[in-house]
Design an enzyme around this catalytic site. Sequence first.
Site, mmCIF file in Angstrom:
data_model
loop_
_atom_site.group_PDB
_atom_site.id
_atom_site.type_symbol
_atom_site.label_atom_id
_atom_site.label_comp_id
_atom_site.label_asym_id
_atom_site.label_seq_id
_atom_site.Cartn_x
_atom_site.Cartn_y
_atom_site.Cartn_z
ATOM 1 N N HIS A 112 0.957 -1.277 -0.118
ATOM 2 C CA HIS A 112 0.214 0.029 0.083
ATOM 3 C C HIS A 112 0.946 1.253 -0.038
ATOM 4 O O HIS A 112 2.097 1.361 0.928
ATOM 5 C CB HIS A 112 -0.876 -0.048 1.175
ATOM 6 C CG HIS A 112 -1.370 1.332 1.496
ATOM 7 N ND1 HIS A 112 -2.249 1.821 0.420
ATOM 8 C CD2 HIS A 112 -1.650 2.252 2.592
ATOM 9 C CE1 HIS A 112 -2.788 3.193 0.898
ATOM 10 N NE2 HIS A 112 -2.330 3.292 2.147
ATOM 11 N N HIS B 216 1.083 5.781 -1.058
ATOM 12 C CA HIS B 216 0.083 7.118 -1.279
ATOM 13 C C HIS B 216 0.904 7.463 -2.551
ATOM 14 O O HIS B 216 1.138 8.769 -2.557
ATOM 15 C CB HIS B 216 0.283 7.925 -0.055
ATOM 16 C CG HIS B 216 -0.271 7.431 1.475
ATOM 17 N ND1 HIS B 216 -0.624 8.151 2.371
ATOM 18 C CD2 HIS B 216 -0.813 6.120 1.639
ATOM 19 C CE1 HIS B 216 -1.022 7.635 3.319
ATOM 20 N NE2 HIS B 216 -1.183 6.395 2.816
ATOM 21 N N TYR C 251 -0.553 -3.072 -21.598
ATOM 22 C CA TYR C 251 0.209 -3.486 -20.437
ATOM 23 C C TYR C 251 -0.726 -3.274 -19.161
ATOM 24 O O TYR C 251 -0.719 -3.983 -18.206
ATOM 25 C CB TYR C 251 1.627 -2.927 -20.262
ATOM 26 C CG TYR C 251 2.658 -3.854 -20.938
ATOM 27 C CD1 TYR C 251 3.187 -4.934 -20.470
ATOM 28 C CD2 TYR C 251 2.883 -3.563 -22.124
ATOM 29 C CE1 TYR C 251 4.033 -5.921 -21.160
ATOM 30 C CE2 TYR C 251 3.645 -4.347 -23.252
ATOM 31 C CZ TYR C 251 4.361 -5.316 -22.804
ATOM 32 O OH TYR C 251 4.994 -6.438 -23.261
#
Length: 231
Positions: free
Chosen positions: A105, A107, A132
Amino acid sequence: MKDLDLVNQQQSDTAVEEARRAIVRVGTSLFDRGYVHASAGNISARVDDCYLITPTDAALGFLRPHRLALVDDGGEQLAGDRASKTLTLHRRIYAADPTARFVIHTHSTHLVALTLAGVWSPDDVLPPLTPYYVMKVGHVPLIPYHRPGDPRVADLVTARIADRAASGTPIRAVLLDRLGPVVWGPDPAAALAVLEELEETARLWLTTGRQPEPLPADAIEELREAFGADW
């Protein structure tokens, strides 16, 4: 039996140490290339019946292997610094997608900017602009804003995973509104490939004024037939 138990324990310990090194390596790479900043973001790996996850408020560019949080299958911390507040989300992703072994994860700037500027649609945050993107990323739904670490996010993400799996187009990522992407894969390289292609496509779409048309349906069908793309 004792010898077999010892061998199994040694193999498990080796796998945990390899996962520790992988998390540190990925964190350093993400930081060095500008995908993460300060203490934003987290990384985890599933190893047998345990999880390794970056500590809460850890700077991903300066991780230390021995300080990563080791958590058992029930969520109880066994070693390391206090686990990231997103532990519940990571554990639920692993439970929802048996192929997932590594979760990232971030930002990432362009993906957070995309949520601020407006996504293409709640079911597909970006149009299928490039081959892609279709092959490596696939569908990426938007998850409505909740505060960081809110356990309700895990319910929303796992529901999306289940819905897409049932439709035959499994997902590899979601985008948290104002908080950035969560991606996963069977290994660190696969998860990184999803993140990199996703962020790059967001950058392309935003820097071209969100004007380009998606790939036409026949081109996407060709990618399905030639490469087994999940779209």
